[in-house]
Design a protein around this motif. Structure first.
Motif, mmCIF file in Angstrom:
data_model
loop_
_atom_site.group_PDB
_atom_site.id
_atom_site.type_symbol
_atom_site.label_atom_id
_atom_site.label_comp_id
_atom_site.label_asym_id
_atom_site.label_seq_id
_atom_site.Cartn_x
_atom_site.Cartn_y
_atom_site.Cartn_z
ATOM 1 N N ARG A 163 3.934 10.645 20.534
ATOM 2 C CA ARG A 163 5.148 9.558 20.932
ATOM 3 C C ARG A 163 5.803 8.899 19.604
ATOM 4 N NH1 ARG A 163 1.073 6.164 24.681
ATOM 5 N NH2 ARG A 163 0.994 7.671 26.591
ATOM 6 N N ARG A 164 5.119 8.910 18.523
ATOM 7 C CA ARG A 164 5.762 8.377 17.299
ATOM 8 C C ARG A 164 5.579 9.197 16.274
ATOM 9 N NH1 ARG A 164 4.925 5.254 13.151
ATOM 10 N NH2 ARG A 164 6.715 3.677 12.593
ATOM 11 N N GLY A 182 5.601 0.647 16.045
ATOM 12 C CA GLY A 182 5.357 0.303 17.330
ATOM 13 C C GLY A 182 6.014 1.055 18.451
ATOM 14 N N PRO A 183 5.663 0.787 19.552
ATOM 15 C CA PRO A 183 6.409 1.619 20.838
ATOM 16 C C PRO A 183 7.569 1.192 21.137
ATOM 17 C CG PRO A 183 4.132 0.323 21.637
ATOM 18 C CD PRO A 183 4.495 -0.040 20.259
ATOM 19 N N ALA A 184 8.567 2.351 21.492
ATOM 20 C CA ALA A 184 9.905 2.005 21.512
ATOM 21 C C ALA A 184 10.308 1.261 22.588
ATOM 22 C CB ALA A 184 10.372 3.562 21.804
ATOM 23 N N TYR A 185 9.810 0.957 23.530
ATOM 24 C CA TYR A 185 10.109 0.165 24.723
ATOM 25 C C TYR A 185 9.949 -1.207 24.450
ATOM 26 C CZ TYR A 185 5.011 -0.548 25.716
ATOM 27 O OH TYR A 185 3.675 -0.612 25.605
ATOM 28 N N ASP A 198 5.568 6.368 3.408
ATOM 29 C CA ASP A 198 5.391 6.764 4.961
ATOM 30 C C ASP A 198 6.828 6.929 5.695
ATOM 31 O OD1 ASP A 198 4.681 6.545 7.534
ATOM 32 O OD2 ASP A 198 3.655 4.473 7.571
ATOM 33 N N LEU A 199 6.908 8.197 5.856
ATOM 34 C CA LEU A 199 8.317 8.582 6.266
ATOM 35 C C LEU A 199 8.336 8.472 7.915
ATOM 36 C CD1 LEU A 199 11.350 9.668 5.575
ATOM 37 C CD2 LEU A 199 9.945 11.873 5.967
ATOM 38 N N GLN A 200 9.119 7.757 8.378
ATOM 39 C CA GLN A 200 8.931 7.579 9.829
ATOM 40 C C GLN A 200 10.433 7.960 10.536
ATOM 41 O OE1 GLN A 200 7.523 3.511 10.439
ATOM 42 N NE2 GLN A 200 7.108 3.758 8.256
ATOM 43 N N GLU A 201 10.451 8.102 11.824
ATOM 44 C CA GLU A 201 12.050 8.268 12.469
ATOM 45 C C GLU A 201 12.233 7.397 13.581
ATOM 46 O OE1 GLU A 201 11.696 12.206 13.966
ATOM 47 O OE2 GLU A 201 10.703 11.634 15.826
ATOM 48 N N ALA A 202 11.369 6.253 13.518
ATOM 49 C CA ALA A 202 11.479 4.824 14.543
ATOM 50 C C ALA A 202 11.020 3.676 13.953
ATOM 51 C CB ALA A 202 11.066 5.378 15.774
ATOM 52 N N SER A 246 0.895 -1.199 0.158
ATOM 53 C CA SER A 246 -0.075 -0.195 0.051
ATOM 54 C C SER A 246 0.551 1.284 0.031
ATOM 55 C CB SER A 246 -1.051 0.211 1.190
ATOM 56 O OG SER A 246 -0.192 -0.222 2.382
ATOM 57 N N ASP A 247 2.002 1.062 0.428
ATOM 58 C CA ASP A 247 3.050 2.351 0.478
ATOM 59 C C ASP A 247 4.459 1.915 0.890
ATOM 60 O OD1 ASP A 247 3.125 1.242 3.156
ATOM 61 O OD2 ASP A 247 1.889 2.983 4.105
ATOM 62 N N LEU A 248 5.249 2.935 0.738
ATOM 63 C CA LEU A 248 6.565 2.755 0.935
ATOM 64 C C LEU A 248 7.147 3.114 2.356
ATOM 65 C CD1 LEU A 248 7.670 3.829 -2.561
ATOM 66 C CD2 LEU A 248 7.826 1.411 -1.605
ATOM 67 N N ASP A 249 7.617 2.360 3.185
ATOM 68 C CA ASP A 249 7.954 2.778 4.583
ATOM 69 C C ASP A 249 9.550 2.887 4.561
ATOM 70 O OD1 ASP A 249 5.468 2.001 6.541
ATOM 71 O OD2 ASP A 249 5.627 0.580 5.123
ATOM 72 N N ILE A 250 9.812 4.446 4.908
ATOM 73 C CA ILE A 250 11.211 4.711 4.905
ATOM 74 C C ILE A 250 11.438 5.497 6.249
ATOM 75 C CG2 ILE A 250 12.905 6.387 3.916
ATOM 76 C CD1 ILE A 250 10.993 6.022 1.288
ATOM 77 N N MET A 251 12.486 4.960 6.695
ATOM 78 C CA MET A 251 12.759 5.625 8.180
ATOM 79 C C MET A 251 14.037 6.202 7.814
ATOM 80 S SD MET A 251 14.164 3.435 11.469
ATOM 81 C CE MET A 251 15.043 4.196 12.755
ATOM 82 N N VAL A 252 14.018 7.415 8.729
ATOM 83 C CA VAL A 252 15.316 8.441 8.689
ATOM 84 C C VAL A 252 15.438 8.522 10.073
ATOM 85 C CG1 VAL A 252 15.074 9.313 6.581
ATOM 86 C CG2 VAL A 252 13.947 10.405 8.551
#
Length: 341
Positions: A132-133, A155-158, A148-152, A98-104
Motif C-alpha cells: 500500500r505504501r 502513514g495511511p493515505a486516507y 529513505d526514499l518515499q512516494e507519499a 537515523s536517516d534522510l526522508d526524501i519524497m518524490v
C-alpha cells in the motif's frame, strides 16, 4: 530553575533511550553553573559529536538532491531532512537523525532510484510492488545515514484526505547547489504526528516519542507559532482527531506548550495520554493496555471505509480485531523500538 534533587544518571539514561540527549544543550547552557560538571560535559560532548554527524548528513543530502535535480526531480524533504535543511548551522546538532526522508512523486520513483544508484547508492530494502505504501532504503558505505526514499507522506493515505496534493503545503527552497520543497510548519507537524501515531503504530501501542514531541515544540517556537486549532480542523476523521489531540495533550503536559483547553479536554485523548504515561512508568502494563484499541477500533474502520476500503473490514465497525492484528501488536509491544517509551 532545575530541580534541587535530581538523579542525573536516570535523566541521562532516559535522554539516551529517547534520542533526546543533544536537545538538552539549551538547558545546560542556561543552567550550567547549577548542574554537575560531568553532566554538562557529557551533554556538550554528545551535542558536538551529533553536530559533526549532522554536518555530514547535510552534505550527503545536498549531493543526493543534486543528483535528483539532474534528472528533473525536485523532491520534498520530510521530517528530519526538512529540519536539517532549514536549521541554522548552530542548531544542527540538536536533533539525532537515523536517516534522510526524501519524497518524490510516484511517476518519478524509478528515475529517482536510478539517479541515486548512479552516485553509488545500493538498495538495502524495498517494499514489494503490491504494498500500500512504497518506499526504498538506500545506503552507501561512506555515509553516516541512509536515505529513505518515499512516494507519499508517512502513514495511511486516507489520513490526508483533507489536505489535497502535498505540494499545496510546501514551498520551494534552495539547498546549497540544489532545489527542494520544504513542507509548511502545519504539514510538518501533521506528518510527524501521523508517522508516530500510525506508521509506527504508536497510537495503538501507547508509545511516546519524546524526540518528535521536542521537534513539535520547536516548530511551535519558530517565527510563526503553529495554529493548533487549524491543525486539528484538518483531521480527516474522528480517529485522526483523537490521535492529534493525544499528541497535543502530551505537548502541554510534558513540555509546557500552550495548547487551547478545548483541544486537550476530550475523554479518549486524555485516556490515551494517561495510558502513555502509565506505560512509560510501568512497562508491564503495555500488554493489558492493548485492550484500549477498542476505544478507536470503530473509528479506524470507519475512516478506512470512507477511503474506499470497505472490503478490508467486512465484519462490521465494532467487531473484535482480527487475530493476526492482535498478534502483530503483541509482538510490537515487546519489541525494542529506538526512541520510544
Amino acid at each position: 530553575m532545575p530541580p534541587v534533587e535530581v538523579e542525573w544518571t536516570s535523566v541521562i539514561g532516559l535522554a539516551n533511550q529517547t534520542l533526546t540527549t543533544p536537545a538538552l544543550i539549551d538547558f545546560v547552557d542556561k543552567f550550567a553553573s547549577m548542574l554537575p560538571e560531568d553532566v554538562c560535559a557529557y551533554i556538550r560532548h554528545i551535542h558536538r559529536r551529533n553536530g559533526l554527524r549532522n554536518d555530514r548528513l547535510v552534505v550527503q543530502l545536498e549531493e543526493a538532491v543534486v543528483a535528483l535535480n539532474g534528472h528533473g526531480i525536485t523532491p520534498v524533504l520530510l521530517k528530519g531532512a526538512s529540519t536539517l535543511a532549514t536549521a541554522p548551522e548552530a542548531r544542527r546538532g540538536v536533533r539525532i537523525m537515523s536517516d534522510l526522508d526524501i519524497m518524490v512523486m510516484p511517476d518519478d520513483a524509478r528515475t529517482a532510484v536510478a539517479a541515486l544508484s548512479e552516485i553509488g547508492y545500493d538498495i538495502h530494502e524495498q517494499t514489494p510492488p503490491e504494498s500500500r505504501r512504497w518506499h526504498v532504503d538506500l545506503n552507501r558505505p561512506q555515509d553516516v545515514g541512509s536515505i529513505d526514499l518515499q512516494e507519499a507522506a508517512p502513514g495511511p493515505a486516507y489520513l490526508y484526505q483533507n489536505f489535497g496534493h502535498v505540494l499545496n503545503h510546501c514551498v520551494p527552497a534552495p539547498l546549497g547547489r540544489a532545489s527542494v520543497y520544504i513542507p509548511m510548519p502545519i504539514f510538518q507537524a501533521v506528518t510527524l504526528i501521523v508517522h508516530d501515531q500510525f506508521q509506527d503504530y504508536g497510537y495503538w501501542l501507547g508509545d511516546l516519542d519524546l524526540r518528535h514531541l521536542v521537534e513539535l515544540r520547536d516548530l511551535n517556537a519558530s517565527a510563526e507559532p503553529l495554529d493548533w486549532e487549524k491543525l486539528t480542523s484538518l483531521a480527516s476523521s474522528d480517529l485522526m482527531r483523537n490521535a492529534v489531540e493525544t499528541q497535543l495533550i502530551a505537548l502541554a503536559e510534558l513540555l509546557g506548550v500552550d495548547i487551547p483547553h478545548a483541544l486537550r479536554s476530550r475523554l479518549i485523548p486524555r485516556l490515551q495520554f494517561m495510558r502513555q504515561v502509565m506505560q512509560a512508568r510501568f512497562p508491564a502494563t503495555r500488554v493489558p493496555f492493548l485492550a484500549m484499541m477498542v476505544l478507536d477500533l470503530g473509528n479506524h474502520r470507519k475512516a478506512a471505509r470512507g477511503a474506499g476500503r470497505a472490503a478490508v473490514h467486512p465484519r462490521g465497525l465494532w467487531s473484535l480485531p482480527r487475530a493476526d492484528t492482535v498478534q502483530f501488536l503483541l509482538k510490537a509491544a515487546f519489541a525494542e523500538r529506538a526512541g520510544k517509551v
